[in-house]
Scaffold this active site. Structure first.
Site, mmCIF file in Angstrom:
data_model
loop_
_atom_site.group_PDB
_atom_site.id
_atom_site.type_symbol
_atom_site.label_atom_id
_atom_site.label_comp_id
_atom_site.label_asym_id
_atom_site.label_seq_id
_atom_site.Cartn_x
_atom_site.Cartn_y
_atom_site.Cartn_z
ATOM 1 N N LEU A 507 0.826 -1.218 0.000
ATOM 2 C CA LEU A 507 0.000 0.000 0.000
ATOM 3 C C LEU A 507 0.855 1.261 0.000
ATOM 4 O O LEU A 507 0.426 2.302 -0.491
ATOM 5 C CB LEU A 507 -0.920 0.004 1.230
ATOM 6 C CG LEU A 507 -1.962 -1.114 1.303
ATOM 7 C CD1 LEU A 507 -2.738 -1.017 2.613
ATOM 8 C CD2 LEU A 507 -2.929 -1.034 0.120
ATOM 9 N N GLY A 508 2.039 1.170 0.555
ATOM 10 C CA GLY A 508 2.903 2.349 0.606
ATOM 11 C C GLY A 508 4.157 2.051 1.391
ATOM 12 O O GLY A 508 4.270 1.012 2.049
ATOM 13 N N GLY A 510 7.169 4.107 3.899
ATOM 14 C CA GLY A 510 7.624 5.308 4.581
ATOM 15 C C GLY A 510 9.055 5.156 5.042
ATOM 16 O O GLY A 510 9.748 4.190 4.707
ATOM 17 N N ALA A 511 9.503 6.126 5.838
ATOM 18 C CA ALA A 511 10.895 6.127 6.283
ATOM 19 C C ALA A 511 11.185 4.969 7.232
ATOM 20 O O ALA A 511 12.325 4.546 7.358
ATOM 21 C CB ALA A 511 11.218 7.459 6.971
ATOM 22 N N GLY A 513 9.172 1.923 7.464
ATOM 23 C CA GLY A 513 8.585 0.631 7.154
ATOM 24 C C GLY A 513 7.689 0.667 5.941
ATOM 25 O O GLY A 513 7.444 1.716 5.346
ATOM 26 N N VAL A 515 3.913 -0.739 4.241
ATOM 27 C CA VAL A 515 2.550 -1.120 4.613
ATOM 28 C C VAL A 515 1.971 -2.038 3.536
ATOM 29 O O VAL A 515 2.076 -1.748 2.338
ATOM 30 C CB VAL A 515 1.652 0.124 4.786
ATOM 31 C CG1 VAL A 515 0.253 -0.290 5.231
ATOM 32 C CG2 VAL A 515 2.257 1.085 5.804
ATOM 33 N N LYS A 530 1.782 -2.894 8.842
ATOM 34 C CA LYS A 530 3.029 -2.138 8.661
ATOM 35 C C LYS A 530 4.183 -2.946 9.225
ATOM 36 O O LYS A 530 4.220 -3.276 10.413
ATOM 37 C CB LYS A 530 2.961 -0.778 9.347
ATOM 38 C CG LYS A 530 4.262 0.013 9.146
ATOM 39 C CD LYS A 530 4.110 1.472 9.457
ATOM 40 C CE LYS A 530 5.365 2.243 9.057
ATOM 41 N NZ LYS A 530 5.248 3.681 9.279
ATOM 42 N N ASP A 625 5.374 12.360 14.296
ATOM 43 C CA ASP A 625 5.531 12.265 12.838
ATOM 44 C C ASP A 625 4.243 12.673 12.118
ATOM 45 O O ASP A 625 3.763 11.960 11.237
ATOM 46 C CB ASP A 625 5.931 10.842 12.442
ATOM 47 C CG ASP A 625 6.596 10.792 11.068
ATOM 48 O OD1 ASP A 625 7.070 11.850 10.605
ATOM 49 O OD2 ASP A 625 6.636 9.721 10.456
#
Length: 782
Positions: A507-508, A510-511, A513, A515, A530, A625
């Site tokens: 799904l995406g 980030g810095a 981890g 998801v 995640k 965050d």
């Protein structure tokens, strides 16, 4: 801290860079529908000066597509490879320039695009080593300089968030074992690819963490430096400049990043600088894989397996090792099935799962691991013993460290050997085996009594298990509704792997981890999982405590944390699935941005969620965050705050805390950079940045913008002071409302935490129940 160069020196460096860019030919030398074949001329397109070529080059039993620096017919250096991890193509392949981009046509296949474009026209192989594709107006719409593999050339930048990855070998240009990352925190760092990119995994750093550098640049004089705006930090000094000289910087297969010069008049190559400056190749972390240790012979890496381990691949000994027996159940010495093997003079990265022990001898350290069911190995140094679990990483020679490895005693009923592989190289440190067998004297009568007791216990156990199973099935039938009302439950790694179909649908990222989408087997509930990759390694008890605390949060503007996994080294968080993506998806796309009323509603949703975390939770929480990527939209387009992976909990008596920097550059409050105590006002600052992004529908930093509009916070303040707020918004809005929200955003981003409003007051201001004071000038731009 990085050194700042003078403005005059900066101008001289960039004048040469711009001169280089201006010298690039604007004419096309490759027309639409032109094609190349591996074995029929032309096999490549050359630059006007003949120093670079783009096309097919031999690799393995086939051909790859890339760019190489042509020094002579016998000596060429590959500087870029297309689709480097795809297998080489056969001699029947055709590379064609189409209006969709570069298209590779394969026999018995529909082919694939090398550069995926909506429209394309002509192309050029430039004298800089850059291959570019133009649109019909001669604007560059795709270039290899924006997609580096293991090399940057003079005039090329490695941008923030980008990386170079070494090649697998000198003759295999697929992705290798090492990466050079231009991190978003301004630090240039070398890591093993297989590592989680934590500070302890790095083996070189520029030491510019937090200095704000946005890219690594190499110019035509051999200056290699980090820069942002008019500030730079030199990694090398300048070298000779001449028409026959070409500079490149390459991450080698050995993990060393090197700067080279090529002299075309003398047909020579010279190594000018390397990072890190080491003579022992074992100083590069990851030179040998998991559960193997590195020694060097004549400058060459030799990888040796731990006792009881065999190579994963005997032909590639640097890939690491695995156990040659299968361990199951309690892995201790209760029944004489295990013993300790001693490996002298080898040290590893300490990944202890428990506090280090103070012991008086190495034997005491060995015994402590042998009697611990969880312990796989132990490191003894300076009367300190640290227990480890496999895999062990970054093994190197160290005369002051002894390693103990727990092994199976096959002859005493231990586990069986699962395969047989070649022994480790003979250059390995000496291995001494110590076997510990205790003599157990059993009395016949005691054995008979124990047998009877065991039989009775087994009957009681199976009866209880049958009854418990019935109640367990009733409990599971009530999931997930009942479980949701209690607290986040622990999941096993196997459960989450099955729920996500092997972490298949991303799904995406980030810095900290990635998801993945998943589905719980009971009730078919859709979840978001995640997998944390770069979090601080908290203790097991602390991690569980924080997850349960966060899981008790209930608010319509917070994404529910349903569960977690902290099995071994695996740390995963399970959230409710949000079907409409993130706020970043909503406001940063070119079209379809939300209307003004929707943006105001979203701002209020976010503020209410943060206010709940700060003041209404049983344990106050600093999110740490807040950013658009962590604001998710549910089915009804209600904004919900997600990603508590970095959250910091405050005890009821606390108002502030000290902690390492957590969060994302651009949203960090100034106090993070000053080693000052962190309060809930750090979240207020981040909210202020998000509010301004939401109002303006643009990111807090846009390098393509005009110079005075690159930093959103500065741009907004200037427009506010000049009375030109209409320049900020992409649509027509109520100017009174716009003025209120801009003032609020500027107040929230005050450089002094005490001057920022509380989130309770922010909510009241957004609701129109409190006045907003005139904001001061911004004292800090993150």
């Amino acid at each position: 801290m990085a050194s700042a160069i003078s403005y005059i020196l900066f101008l001289s460096i960039f004048s040469s860079a711009f001169a280089l860019g201006a010298a690039q030919p604007r004419q096309s030398n490759i027309s639409l529908d032109t094609s190349l074949r591996p074995t029929a001329n032309p096999t490549s397109w050359q630059s006007p000066n003949g120093r670079f070529a783009f096309g097919f080059y031999p690799e393995g039993t086939g051909f790859s597509i890339g760019i190489w620096l042509v020094a002579s017919p016998e000596n060429s250096t590959v500087i870029w490879t297309a689709d480097r991890d795809d297998p080489p193509v056969t001699k029947d392949a055709v590379l064609k320039l189409t209006n969709e981009g570069l298209k590779l046509l394969l026999q018995h296949s529909e082919g694939r695009l090398i550069s995926n474009l909506s429209t394309g026209n002509d192309a050029s192989m430039l004298d800089s080593g850059n291959f570019v594709i133009y649109d019909s107006n001669f604007n560059v719409i795709w270039e290899t300089f924006d997609n580096p593999t293991d090399t940057i050339m003079a005039g090329q930048e490695l941008h923030s968030g980008s990386k170079l990855v070494s090649s697998a070998s000198e003759t295999n240009h697929s992705s290798g074992k090492f990466q050079l990352s231009m991190q978003t925190d301004g630090n240039l760092v070398l890591y093993p690819v297989a590592s989680p990119d934590r500070p302890e995994d790095s083996y070189y750093s520029s030491g510019t963490y937090g200095d704000g550098y946005l890219s690594l640049y190499l110019d035509d004089k051999g200056w290699l430096y980090l820069h942002q705006g008019n500030v730079a930090s030199n990694l090398t000094s300048g070298y000779r400049n001449g028409t026959a000289l070409v500079y490149r910087a390459t991450l080698g297969v050995d993990g060393i990043f090197r700067l080279y010069s090529h002299d075309f008049e003398l047909n020579t190559e010279q190594e000018l600088k390397k990072f890190p400056e080491v003579t022992d190749p074992c100083a590069v972390k990851g030179a040998c894989g998991m559960n193997s240790y590195c020694t060097s012979a004549n400058g060459q890496v030799v990888c040796s397996c731990l006792p009881g381990f065999d190579y994963l691949d005997a032909n590639r000994t640097s890939n690491g090792c695995r156990r040659n027996f299968t361990a199951s159940g309690c892995y201790s010495n209760d029944d004489n099935t295990t013993y300790m093997s001693t490996l002298d003079n080898v040290a590893w990265m300490d990944g202890s799962y428990a506090d280090s022990l103070s012991v008086t001898s190495d034997e005491a350290c060995s015994d402590a691991c042998l009697s611990d069911c969880k312990c796989d190995a132990a490191l003894f140094k300076d009367n300190t013993c640290s227990k480890q679990v496999f895999p062990l990483r970054y093994g190197i020679r160290d005369d002051s460290t002894t390693t103990f490895i727990k092994l199976a005693n096959i002859s005493a009923g231990g586990w069986s050997v699962i395969n047989s592989r070649p022994e480790s190289p003979s250059v390995a440190p000496v291995i001494i085996i110590r076997r510990k067998f205790s003599v157990k004297i059993s009395i016949v009568s005691a054995a008979i009594i124990a047998c009877i007791i065991s039989s009775l216990a087994a009957l009681i156990f199976f009866f209880y298990r049958y009854r418990a199973g019935r109640y367990g099935r009733l409990w599971r039938n009530k999931e997930p509704a009942l479980v949701d009302e209690i607290a986040p439950r622990p999941f096993s790694y196997h459960e989450l792997r099955e729920a996500t179909d092997g972490f298949k649908e991303k799904l995406g990222k980030g810095a900290f981890g990635t998801v993945f989408k998943g589905t719980l087997p009971r009730g078919q509930r859709v979840i978001a999982v995640k997998r944390l990759e770069k979090v601080v390694d908290e203790g097991e008890r602390e991690f569980r405590t924080e997850m349960r605390t966060i899981g008790r949060t209930h608010h319509k503007n917070l994404v529910r944390l349903l569960g977690f996994c902290d099995e071994g080294t695996n740390r995963l968080l399970v959230y409710e699935y949000m079907s409409n993506g993130s706020l970043a998806d909503l406001i940063f796309k070119a079209d379809g941005q939300p209307g003004w009323d929707e943006r105001v509603k979203i701002a209020l949703d976010i503020a209410r969620g943060i206010h709940y975390l700060h003041e209404d939770c049983e344990t106050r929480i600093i999110h740490c965050d807040i950013k658009p990527q962590n604001i998710l939209m549910d089915d009804n387009w209600t904004a919900k705050i997600s990603d508590f992976g970095l959250a910091k909990l405050l005890m009821p008596s606390q108002t502030r805390t000290f902690t390492g920097i957590r969060g994302t550059r651009g949203y960090l409050a100034p106090e993070w950079h000053k080693n000052a105590p962190i309060t809930v006002k750090a979240d207020v600052y981040s909210f202020g940045i998000v509010l301004l992004e939401l109002v303006c529908c643009r990111k807090n930093m846009e390098l393509e913008a005009e110079e005075d509009a690159i930093i959103l916070l500065d741009c907004v303040h200037n427009c506010f002071m000049d009375g030109e707020l209409e320049k900020l918004v992409p649509d027509e809005v109520d100017m009174t409302e716009l003025n209120r929200l801009v003032k609020l955003g500027l107040c929230c981003t005050h450089s002094e935490p005490g001057s920022r409003p509380s989130m309770k007051n922010v909510v009241m201001m957004l609701e129109g129940n409190a006045d907003i004071s005139v904001p001061p000038p911004p004292g800090f731009s993150s």
